[in-house]
Design an enzyme around this catalytic site. Sequence first.
Site, PDB file in Angstrom:
ATOM      1  N   THR A 280      -4.535  -7.404  10.824  1.00  0.00           N
ATOM      2  CA  THR A 280      -4.757  -6.244  10.268  1.00  0.00           C
ATOM      3  C   THR A 280      -4.365  -5.075  11.327  1.00  0.00           C
ATOM      4  OG1 THR A 280      -6.539  -7.226   9.182  1.00  0.00           O
ATOM      5  CG2 THR A 280      -6.704  -5.052   9.538  1.00  0.00           C
TER       6      THR A 280
ATOM      7  N   ASN B 249      -1.750   0.126   7.142  1.00  0.00           N
ATOM      8  CA  ASN B 249      -1.075  -1.387   7.425  1.00  0.00           C
ATOM      9  C   ASN B 249      -0.180  -2.222   6.580  1.00  0.00           C
ATOM     10  OD1 ASN B 249      -3.053  -2.304   5.950  1.00  0.00           O
ATOM     11  ND2 ASN B 249      -4.103  -3.001   7.582  1.00  0.00           N
TER      12      ASN B 249
ATOM     13  N   ARG C 148       3.399  -6.534   8.987  1.00  0.00           N
ATOM     14  CA  ARG C 148       2.548  -5.441   9.808  1.00  0.00           C
ATOM     15  C   ARG C 148       3.305  -5.028  10.996  1.00  0.00           C
ATOM     16  NH1 ARG C 148      -3.144  -7.633   7.732  1.00  0.00           N
ATOM     17  NH2 ARG C 148      -3.282  -6.237   5.769  1.00  0.00           N
TER      18      ARG C 148
ATOM     19  N   PHE D 262     -15.363   3.327   7.336  1.00  0.00           N
ATOM     20  CA  PHE D 262     -13.972   3.756   7.216  1.00  0.00           C
ATOM     21  C   PHE D 262     -13.674   3.544   5.554  1.00  0.00           C
ATOM     22  CE2 PHE D 262     -14.143  -1.048   7.691  1.00  0.00           C
ATOM     23  CZ  PHE D 262     -13.665  -1.678   6.540  1.00  0.00           C
TER      24      PHE D 262
ATOM     25  N   LYS E 257       0.896  -1.349  -0.141  1.00  0.00           N
ATOM     26  CA  LYS E 257       0.043  -0.095  -0.104  1.00  0.00           C
ATOM     27  C   LYS E 257       0.821   1.239   0.069  1.00  0.00           C
ATOM     28  CE  LYS E 257      -3.637  -2.204   2.534  1.00  0.00           C
ATOM     29  NZ  LYS E 257      -4.504  -2.028   3.799  1.00  0.00           N
TER      30      LYS E 257
ATOM     31  N   ARG F 118      -1.097 -14.726   4.216  1.00  0.00           N
ATOM     32  CA  ARG F 118      -1.894 -14.032   5.381  1.00  0.00           C
ATOM     33  C   ARG F 118      -0.799 -14.117   6.691  1.00  0.00           C
ATOM     34  NH1 ARG F 118      -6.118 -11.204   4.306  1.00  0.00           N
ATOM     35  NH2 ARG F 118      -7.123 -11.632   6.173  1.00  0.00           N
TER      36      ARG F 118
ATOM     37  N   HIS G 119      -1.809  -5.587   1.743  1.00  0.00           N
ATOM     38  CA  HIS G 119      -3.250  -6.285   1.551  1.00  0.00           C
ATOM     39  C   HIS G 119      -2.886  -7.727   0.944  1.00  0.00           C
ATOM     40  CE1 HIS G 119      -7.581  -7.055   0.174  1.00  0.00           C
ATOM     41  NE2 HIS G 119      -6.929  -7.686  -0.799  1.00  0.00           N
TER      42      HIS G 119
END
Length: 140
Positions: free
Chosen positions: A93, A114, A104, A59, A11, A87, A117
């Site tokens: 998250t 964070n 993270r 959000f 991100k 994952r 994704h």
Amino acid sequence: MAIERTFSMIKPDATKRNLTGAITKMLEDAGLRVVASKRVWMSRREAEGFYAVHKDRPFFGELVEGMTSGPTVVQVLEGEGAILKNREIMGATNPANADEGTIRKVHALSIGENSVHGSDAPETAAQEIKYWFSDTEVVG
């Protein structure tokens, strides 16, 4: 466990801090192989479409703003149990709840920023890969 593909995104909060290489290395060190990758700057329309599942969540506006605030690296990862493995290496998250050594825990700034994704199931992996890549762009 079967070889599978999953979608991964680095991100804007991470790309702005020049963490693309460090995050990709963590994914590769976990046994995942990058079979497609490109750097994009999401339009509002692309972000709203990609995250449409969250459109009614409080959000959503903040999510779209964050995702359009800078470049994003979209990737297809391949490996044994790639969805679960991705994952696991991403971590929870909320970085405060993420295990030590996860992306993270190491790189995220907050629950909203964070850093990464990843797809959560084979169906979403297929949809998310198709959203960003043509068949000819994914080369195993």
